[in-house]
Design an enzyme around this catalytic site. Structure first.
Site, mmCIF file in Angstrom:
data_model
loop_
_atom_site.group_PDB
_atom_site.id
_atom_site.type_symbol
_atom_site.label_atom_id
_atom_site.label_comp_id
_atom_site.label_asym_id
_atom_site.label_seq_id
_atom_site.Cartn_x
_atom_site.Cartn_y
_atom_site.Cartn_z
ATOM 1 N N SER A 1 0.627 -1.191 -0.187
ATOM 2 C CA SER A 1 -0.080 -0.032 -0.051
ATOM 3 C C SER A 1 0.856 1.321 0.144
ATOM 4 C CB SER A 1 -0.868 0.191 1.175
ATOM 5 O OG SER A 1 -0.214 0.004 2.412
ATOM 6 N N LYS B 1 -6.346 3.768 8.823
ATOM 7 C CA LYS B 1 -5.402 4.694 8.073
ATOM 8 C C LYS B 1 -5.996 6.037 7.939
ATOM 9 C CE LYS B 1 -3.315 1.206 4.987
ATOM 10 N NZ LYS B 1 -3.241 0.735 3.721
#
Length: 779
Positions: A684, A727
């Site tokens: 990611s 996140k």
């Protein structure tokens, strides 16, 4: 010195190997493994030296004997845990002249030693005497096969003969070492002859003691026979011992409670065995324990469910704040279960199968406590089994009754403990299961957690099928990757994400603070703790996905308040935000890791961990060099490959970025992710590293209020990622205002609380070109 050789050394604990001796050895210490591996790389020769003290883990040259055996490694097997099992054959003696401690193993300088034999009548007589005494010892001890005598008889070499006989004897390490150090074969034969004479004398004494013990055993057997006759007489007179009373109690329980036919027959069979067995037999206790287990298991006992959806919803809402998705799934099951019961008129065999829910989330978000609330909501009993660290399959399935101290597995013990066959059963920390040579516990759980199979689950100890289909299974885990795929397929996965700051505030007000007040002897009137103080504790003293650390900090405040009340006599203590440091000390989390000002080559990424979300500052520096891509910060293989993919994308678009075609040949690109002690991995961070490289190569500043996440391909496509909620919460906490994310992840934004969504700008992208359109500082 002439004649010296250098070979790896393997220290031995509690063992001496003679020349011509073939034996298996286990090398478990790191330096021992290194020595064996080095020997395999060279000529397979290795020096085997015994330690003076077997308990020393890392021996020095002074801890080893000076004479050892040069051996050849014949076979090599790798064992679990990194250890090695080697088959070695001794070749000759050697004297250690010097030990050199290398990085991974010890190397020794040795002088090979050869047998010194002087043929004479005395040597011939010694050899015959040793062989004769050894034959006597073999016949007397019966510990080694008679074939050993054949191998001795065909050996002509006196030195080899002495070594072979010594290897068969059960000697101490010191005696074996003395024999090994005797180079003169005559001296070795004399020493061996004396040892054999001593061993024969000891065997004679043992035989004498054995005869006396046998006579005593005959007397005991006679006494036992007489005692049994007395028991028969007592029974005829109406007297019963404890065993007979237990038999009568078992028969009474069989009449009082109805058991399945197979269970009934098994219990009756075991009772019959117990009746015909001596009370002094060790098997009696084993049979009674087994009968107790069968009788106490709830073969037909079940809790009657009280299905009231509104009441169940109130219980779940009262015990836990948030967790909307989990509560809805539980209430859905209860509604279906109630309808099935009504249509089947309450027949148990027509009830729906109980669900198997797997709650996956960071530590401290309420997975374990939620299970007990579910039991209260459905009116069932609750039991749990912790699976963390279990590596033996018998812990799940039980031990077979052929083993000493056999017992049922944790599943059946949990069912027996709660007394019903349909409890809410919590299997905690399923991702922490381990496995070794004793079996794989995860494989044993496949039958337990399969609705099509667990209706006839058979524990090895119980050895009868038990119906687990009506058990309400709840499984917890911190990381879904730690759950075997076959187990995941049998469960309904429900993810519990990190708590937001507002959720933590509500949980602290409703549950944590009242509980800590009570545990520390305080009342609501003793302490004044406002919302602002709790917010500051959350933001500056804790940084976690759950609320465990928050509760510890509130408990610390309550203890300080209790102390002030006791010492100063105050009736009420007010804790203000300004005076919070007097209670908890200096804040642990004050400075943000995010950059305050735009920088060249510095981009803020986002990461997911087991403890929640975090931001991932990424730095890139361009150095004169030879085209090397340097990656630091303890990055995993997947993250390194993402960096390579990002660089390949930049090279393919060098014309667009106005870079020289050979820019990567004359410069080194160094990518660093701070907090190098923390391992990092995953794809990611791909667009983050690519953006930072473009910024450093083009000398353009990146906005400091932008955070991004996404996987990059060689063509610059941006692929979706996981853990978006955690996140985004971390980025919001660090002051980010714009979030760049893959377009395919836009559906996950709904999981983020609306209050936080309204404060952020989300930019969905499908390619790196779109990412770069939103990151540069406008001149």
């Amino acid at each position: 010195m002439k004649g010296l050789e250098k070979i790896p050394m393997l220290p031995l604990r509690g063992m001496v190997v003679f020349p011509s001796m073939i034996i298996h050895l286990d090398a478990g210490r790191a330096r021992s493994v290194g020595a064996v591996e080095q020997a395999m790389l060279l000529d397979r020769r290795i020096l085997l030296v015994a330690q003076k003290n077997a308990e020393i883990e890392e021996p020095t040259p002074g801890d080893l004997f000076s004479v050892g055996t040069i051996a050849e490694v014949r076979q090599l097997f790798k064992l679990p845990g990194g250890a090695l099992r080697v088959l070695v054959e001794g070749t000759c003696r050697a004297q250690v002249r010097q030990v050199n401690a290398l990085e991974k193993y010890d190397e020794v300088e040795i002088l090979p030693l050869h047998d010194q034999v002087t043929p004479s009548l005395e040597m011939e007589a010694l050899t015959r005497g040793v062989v004769h005494r050894f034959e006597e010892w073999v016949k007397a001890t019966r510990k080694i096969p008679a074939e050993a005598l054949v191998s001795v008889a065909i050996i002509d070499d006196s030195g080899r003969l002495a070594d072979l006989i010594a290897s068969h004897l059960n000697l101490t390490v010191e005696d074996r070492q003395k024999l090994l150090e005797l180079i003169d074969v005559g001296d070795r034969m004399r020493k061996l002859y004396a040892i054999l004479v001593h061993e024969l004398e000891v065997l004679a004494i043992e035989h004498k003691l054995g005869t006396e013990v046998h006579k005593q055993m005959e007397k005991l057997q006679r006494d036992y026979y007489l005692r049994e006759k007395i028991k028969v007489i007592q029974k005829e007179l109406g007297d019963q011992d404890g065993r007979q009373a237990a038999v009568e109690e078992y028969k009474k329980k069989l009449e009082e409670k109805k058991y399945p036919e197979a269970v009934q027959k098994t219990i009756e069979k075991e009772i019959h065995r117990l009746e015909g067995m001596s009370g002094y037999s060790a098997e009696t206790a084993v049979i009674r324990t087994y009968i107790d287990c069968l009788i106490e298991l709830p073969w037909n006992e079940a809790t009657e469910d009280s299905i009231d959806i509104k009441k169940a919803a109130q219980v779940l809402e009262h015990d836990h704040y948030g967790l909307k998705k989990v509560k809805e799934r539980i209430l859905d099951y209860l509604a279906v279960h109630k309808l099935v019961m009504e249509k089947s008129s309450g027949k148990e065999d027509e009830w729906g199968k109980a669900p198997i829910l797997c709650l996956v989330g960071p530590p401290g978000v309420g997975k374990t406590s939620l299970a007990s609330s579910v039991a209260r909501a459905v009116g069932r009993k609750f039991t749990r089994a912790s699976l963390g660290g279990i590596r033996d399959e018998a812990e799940i399935r039980g031990h077979r009754r052929t083993y000493v101290a056999a017992m049922a597995g944790r599943i059946m013990e949990g069912i027996r403990r709660c007394g019903v066959k349909n409890p809410v059963f919590l299997l905690d920390e399923i991702d922490k299961l381990s496995h070794d040579y004793q079996g794989d516990p995860a494989s044993a759980l496949l039958e337990v957690l399969d609705p099509a199979q667990n209706c006839t689950f058979t524990d090895h100890y119980v050895d009868l099928p038990f119906d687990l289909s009506s058990v309400f299974w709840i499984v917890t885990a911190n990381d879904m990757a730690g759950i075997p795929r076959a187990l995941r397929d049998r469960m309904e996965i429900i993810t519990l994400s990190s708590y937001t700051e507002q959720e933590k505030l509500e949980i602290a007000k409703r549950y944590l603070l009242p509980r800590q007040r009570k545990e520390n002897g305080l009342t609501a009137g003793n302490i004044s703790l406002g919302v602002g103080v709790i917010r500051r504790v959350i933001g500056e003293y804790t940084r976690e996905a759950g609320v465990r650390e928050l509760e510890r900090k509130l408990g610390e405040i309550c203890r300080k308040v209790a102390r002030r009340i006791v010492e100063d006599g105050a009736e009420r203590v007010s804790v203000a935000a300004k005076s919070l440091e007097d209670f908890l000390g200096r804040p642990k989390f004050i400075h943000s890791k995010a950059e305050k000002e735009p920088q060249v080559g510095v981009v803020t990424g986002m990461a997911w961990t087991e403890l929640g979300g975090d931001i991932l500052p990424t730095e890139v520096t361009i150095l004169k060099g030879k085209g090397t891509l340097i990656l630091t910060g303890q990055l995993g293989d997947v993250m390194k490959e993402s960096a390579q993919a990002g660089l390949s994308y930049i090279r393919s678009r060098s014309k667009r970025f106005k870079l020289p075609k050979d820019f990567y040949e004359k410069n080194d690109i160094h990518i660093h992710l701070p907090e190098g002690a923390v391992p990092k991995d995953g794809p990611s961070a791909g667009i983050t590293m690519a953006t930072a490289m473009v910024s450093a190569l083009t000398n353009r500043k990146v906005r400091s209020d932008v955070a991004m996440t996404g996987e990059i391909t060689l063509r610059g496509r941006v692929l979706p990622i996981g853990g978006l909620k955690e996140k985004v919460l971390a980025a919001h906490r660090e002051g980010m205002r714009t979030i760049i994310l893959p377009k395919d992840n836009m559906r996950d934004i709904e999981e983020i609380p609306k209050a936080i969504r309204d404060q952020l700008e989300f930019v969905p992208v499908t390619s790196m070109d779109e990412v770069l359109d939103h990151v540069w500082v406008t001149p």
